[in-house]
Design an enzyme around this catalytic site. Structure first.
Site, PDB file in Angstrom:
ATOM      1  N   ARG A 100      37.218  35.303  43.970  1.00  0.00           N
ATOM      2  CA  ARG A 100      37.266  35.462  45.135  1.00  0.00           C
ATOM      3  C   ARG A 100      36.277  36.843  45.462  1.00  0.00           C
ATOM      4  O   ARG A 100      35.743  36.976  46.609  1.00  0.00           O
ATOM      5  CB  ARG A 100      38.589  36.039  45.527  1.00  0.00           C
ATOM      6  CG  ARG A 100      39.261  34.841  45.942  1.00  0.00           C
ATOM      7  CD  ARG A 100      40.986  35.167  46.503  1.00  0.00           C
ATOM      8  NE  ARG A 100      41.678  35.842  45.378  1.00  0.00           N
ATOM      9  CZ  ARG A 100      42.788  35.111  44.614  1.00  0.00           C
ATOM     10  NH1 ARG A 100      43.104  33.856  45.163  1.00  0.00           N
ATOM     11  NH2 ARG A 100      43.444  35.648  44.034  1.00  0.00           N
TER      12      ARG A 100
ATOM     13  N   PHE B  95      42.026  23.901  50.385  1.00  0.00           N
ATOM     14  CA  PHE B  95      43.179  24.213  49.510  1.00  0.00           C
ATOM     15  C   PHE B  95      43.319  25.576  49.392  1.00  0.00           C
ATOM     16  O   PHE B  95      43.374  26.383  48.606  1.00  0.00           O
ATOM     17  CB  PHE B  95      42.997  23.939  48.123  1.00  0.00           C
ATOM     18  CG  PHE B  95      42.448  22.357  48.168  1.00  0.00           C
ATOM     19  CD1 PHE B  95      43.519  21.199  47.938  1.00  0.00           C
ATOM     20  CD2 PHE B  95      41.029  22.146  47.714  1.00  0.00           C
ATOM     21  CE1 PHE B  95      42.999  20.104  47.763  1.00  0.00           C
ATOM     22  CE2 PHE B  95      40.866  20.644  47.662  1.00  0.00           C
ATOM     23  CZ  PHE B  95      41.719  19.660  47.726  1.00  0.00           C
TER      24      PHE B  95
ATOM     25  N   ASP C 152      44.844  23.563  54.369  1.00  0.00           N
ATOM     26  CA  ASP C 152      45.773  23.417  53.466  1.00  0.00           C
ATOM     27  C   ASP C 152      46.918  22.411  53.888  1.00  0.00           C
ATOM     28  O   ASP C 152      47.145  22.235  55.064  1.00  0.00           O
ATOM     29  CB  ASP C 152      46.453  24.735  53.002  1.00  0.00           C
ATOM     30  CG  ASP C 152      47.225  24.564  51.472  1.00  0.00           C
ATOM     31  OD1 ASP C 152      46.655  25.111  50.689  1.00  0.00           O
ATOM     32  OD2 ASP C 152      48.386  23.937  51.257  1.00  0.00           O
TER      33      ASP C 152
ATOM     34  N   ASP D 208      39.238  24.723  45.970  1.00  0.00           N
ATOM     35  CA  ASP D 208      39.934  25.245  44.754  1.00  0.00           C
ATOM     36  C   ASP D 208      41.168  24.393  45.032  1.00  0.00           C
ATOM     37  O   ASP D 208      42.374  24.816  45.218  1.00  0.00           O
ATOM     38  CB  ASP D 208      40.046  26.861  45.163  1.00  0.00           C
ATOM     39  CG  ASP D 208      41.076  27.427  43.868  1.00  0.00           C
ATOM     40  OD1 ASP D 208      41.092  26.656  42.943  1.00  0.00           O
ATOM     41  OD2 ASP D 208      41.899  28.286  44.189  1.00  0.00           O
TER      42      ASP D 208
ATOM     43  N   CYS E 235      40.829  23.821  38.040  1.00  0.00           N
ATOM     44  CA  CYS E 235      41.971  24.458  36.988  1.00  0.00           C
ATOM     45  C   CYS E 235      42.731  23.622  36.027  1.00  0.00           C
ATOM     46  O   CYS E 235      43.714  23.967  35.648  1.00  0.00           O
ATOM     47  CB  CYS E 235      42.866  25.496  38.101  1.00  0.00           C
ATOM     48  SG  CYS E 235      44.035  24.182  38.973  1.00  0.00           S
TER      49      CYS E 235
HETATM   50  N1  SAH Z   1      42.430  28.970  46.632  1.00  0.00           N
HETATM   51  C1  SAH Z   1      44.007  29.448  46.749  1.00  0.00           C
HETATM   52  C2  SAH Z   1      44.862  28.577  45.938  1.00  0.00           C
HETATM   53  C3  SAH Z   1      44.915  27.098  45.961  1.00  0.00           C
HETATM   54  S1  SAH Z   1      46.118  26.572  45.261  1.00  0.00           S
HETATM   55  C4  SAH Z   1      44.040  30.924  46.781  1.00  0.00           C
HETATM   56  O1  SAH Z   1      42.830  31.293  46.313  1.00  0.00           O
HETATM   57  O2  SAH Z   1      45.185  31.427  46.418  1.00  0.00           O
HETATM   58  C5  SAH Z   1      46.228  24.744  45.731  1.00  0.00           C
HETATM   59  C6  SAH Z   1      46.530  24.814  47.091  1.00  0.00           C
HETATM   60  O3  SAH Z   1      46.230  23.241  47.567  1.00  0.00           O
HETATM   61  C7  SAH Z   1      48.012  24.591  47.384  1.00  0.00           C
HETATM   62  O4  SAH Z   1      48.189  25.707  48.268  1.00  0.00           O
HETATM   63  C8  SAH Z   1      48.393  23.325  47.911  1.00  0.00           C
HETATM   64  O5  SAH Z   1      49.568  23.270  49.096  1.00  0.00           O
HETATM   65  C9  SAH Z   1      47.212  22.739  48.394  1.00  0.00           C
HETATM   66  N2  SAH Z   1      47.076  21.125  48.333  1.00  0.00           N
HETATM   67  C10 SAH Z   1      47.400  20.587  47.484  1.00  0.00           C
HETATM   68  N3  SAH Z   1      46.917  19.013  47.815  1.00  0.00           N
HETATM   69  C11 SAH Z   1      46.128  19.261  48.905  1.00  0.00           C
HETATM   70  C12 SAH Z   1      45.741  18.232  49.639  1.00  0.00           C
HETATM   71  N4  SAH Z   1      45.502  16.897  49.220  1.00  0.00           N
HETATM   72  N5  SAH Z   1      45.060  18.655  50.750  1.00  0.00           N
HETATM   73  C13 SAH Z   1      45.229  19.841  51.352  1.00  0.00           C
HETATM   74  N6  SAH Z   1      45.806  21.049  50.583  1.00  0.00           N
HETATM   75  C14 SAH Z   1      46.519  20.276  49.110  1.00  0.00           C
END
Ligand code: SAH
Length: 397
Positions: A211, A228, A250, A300, A340
């Site tokens: 970040r 995400f 998201d 992410d 990840c």
């Molecule tokens: N970038 C974030 C962490 C991401 S975790 C940070 O820095 O805190 C992954 C996220 O992806 C979760 O919030 C989950 O709700 C979302 N997610 C999972 N599959 C998804 C999809 N197909 N489309 C949109 N969001 C999704």
């Protein structure tokens, strides 16, 4: 009562002697002991090698507590020492100034298989992921109070427990109930995290450095896209770094509600920090079809592969979103893309990104590589602990 014992096959002691903490079933000649027992690990001749935690039905039936010291007792003072070492490591890598929120214990890489513990100010949220550690729940809870004197809360709602015959457990372990939201700062940005309902322990602490990398590269971006988003971490980093606007996508409306709260706490307006509940795969396709473009994109996603068997399908998912994202980048635009999935190594992830660039006919130049932050160490003896990979690049044309 006979002592729980793990006897290795002949010649299979090498990885233990090098300090690797896992014993796979293929290396075992004999294992006697119940799930969660502390086992004495010996070589085929009966020579002592290590103490471990026993989980006969799991893919990794023994995880090592302590190597080479037969006199070691796996008891409260053992765990006290391990936590002290984990804390000393954090103090060292953060040069004596601990962040408000950080991971104190990162399982095997801190010599504590089955335990993850994140500290948020004076509170801790922990995950006990296996039966061996579960036996020591009360001991651990008390010891963690030293690092988080207000509250130790458990979020052991993780799949791996089911494989050890345990059920999910959440709730207070020691001290008082934690607040509804933790408030903390990361890279100077204010965040809140929900210990009871948030993902993992409430926040993705592993992305601290990435970040920061986004923050440092965001100046001049008119339109940023944070895919995400979860609670908006990368989106806020982009704004703090000088991006004009960011759209956060998201699938979870709850996560985006916290994201908006975080934006407000940092003084950003709705024009600057937009949110949209959507499936990222569909959203990116829509942008492509409507020729919408961005100067900065973050991808992410959650883990697409848990096991090697899922790797190929996962690679297709990563390629899909990376290819689409590259098509949406304006010339000079930057992409920050992550995986990840531990089952997908850094080389494979690089190949996926390379082939996405080729298919998108995008001249993509990598300027930074990212990884899990320093409070998520990888023990030198445990390369499996490295799971978070990131690539940052620029679309030239
Ligand atoms: N970038 C974030 C962490 C991401 S975790 C940070 O820095 O805190 C992954 C996220 O992806 C979760 O919030 C989950 O709700 C979302 N997610 C999972 N599959 C998804 C999809 N197909 N489309 C949109 N969001 C999704």
């Amino acid at each position: 009562m006979s002592e729980a014992l793990a006897v290795l096959k002949q010649g299979r002691e090498k990885s233990i002697l090098r300090g690797h903490p896992w014993i796979f079933s293929g290396a075992l000649k004999k294992l006697s002991g119940k799930t969660g027992d502390t086992v004495r690990v010996v070589d085929s001749e009966g020579n002592f090698l290590a103490w471990g935690a026993c989980s006969p039905d799991s893919a990794i039936p023994v995880k090592i507590w302590s190597f080479g010291n037969e006199a070691e007792k796996i008891d409260a003072s053992f765990f006290e020492r391990k936590l002290e070492q984990a804390f000393l490591y954090r103090k060292t890598v953060f040069n004596g100034v601990l962040p408000d929120a950080y991971r104190l214990v990162n399982a095997e890489s801190d010599g504590l298989p089955g335990l993850v513990a994140d500290v948020y100010n004076d509170c801790c949220v922990c995950q006990i992921t296996g039966a061996g550690m579960d036996r020591f729940r009360d001991v651990i809870a008390k010891l963690l109070l030293k690092y988080a004197p207000r509250s130790v809360y458990e979020r052991s709602d993780v799949e791996s427990r089911l494989r050890d015959g345990l059920s999910f457990r959440t709730g207070l372990l020691a001290g008082e109930e934690p607040p509804e939201f933790f408030q903390f700062t990361e890279n100077g940005i204010r965040f809140s995290a929900d210990p009871r309902n948030g993902h993992k322990t409430g926040f993705y602490l592993d992305q601290r450095i990435s970040r920061k990398t986004v923050m440092e590269a965001a100046a001049g971006a008119e339109d940023a896209l944070n895919c995400f988003s979860y609670t908006g971490g990368f989106g806020l980093a982009a704004l703090a770094g000088g991006a004009k606007r960011v759209l956060n996508i998201d699938a979870s409306a709850d996560a985006l509600a916290i994201a908006r709260k975080n934006a407000e706490a940092n003084g950003f307006t709705e024009e600057q920090f937009g949110t949209q509940v959507a499936d990222v795969f569909q959203f990116l396709r829509k942008c492509r079809d409507s020729r919408r473009t961005f100067d900065l994109i973050v991808l992410d996603p959650p883990k697409f592969a848990d096991t090697a068997a899922q790797r190929e399908k996962a690679a297709r998912g990563y390629k899909d979103i990376n290819l689409l994202a590259m098509k949406l980048l304006r010339p000079g635009g930057k992409l920050f893309t992550f995986s990840c999935s531990g089952a997908m190594d850094g080389d494979l992830f690089t190949k996926v990104v390379d082939s996405a660039a080729a298919d998108a006919k995008c001249d993509f130049r990598i300027f930074a590589r990212m990884a899990q932050g320093p409070d998520h160490p990888v023990a030198a003896t445990f390369p499996e602990g490295f799971y978070l990979k990131g690539i940052a690049g620029v679309r030239i044309s």
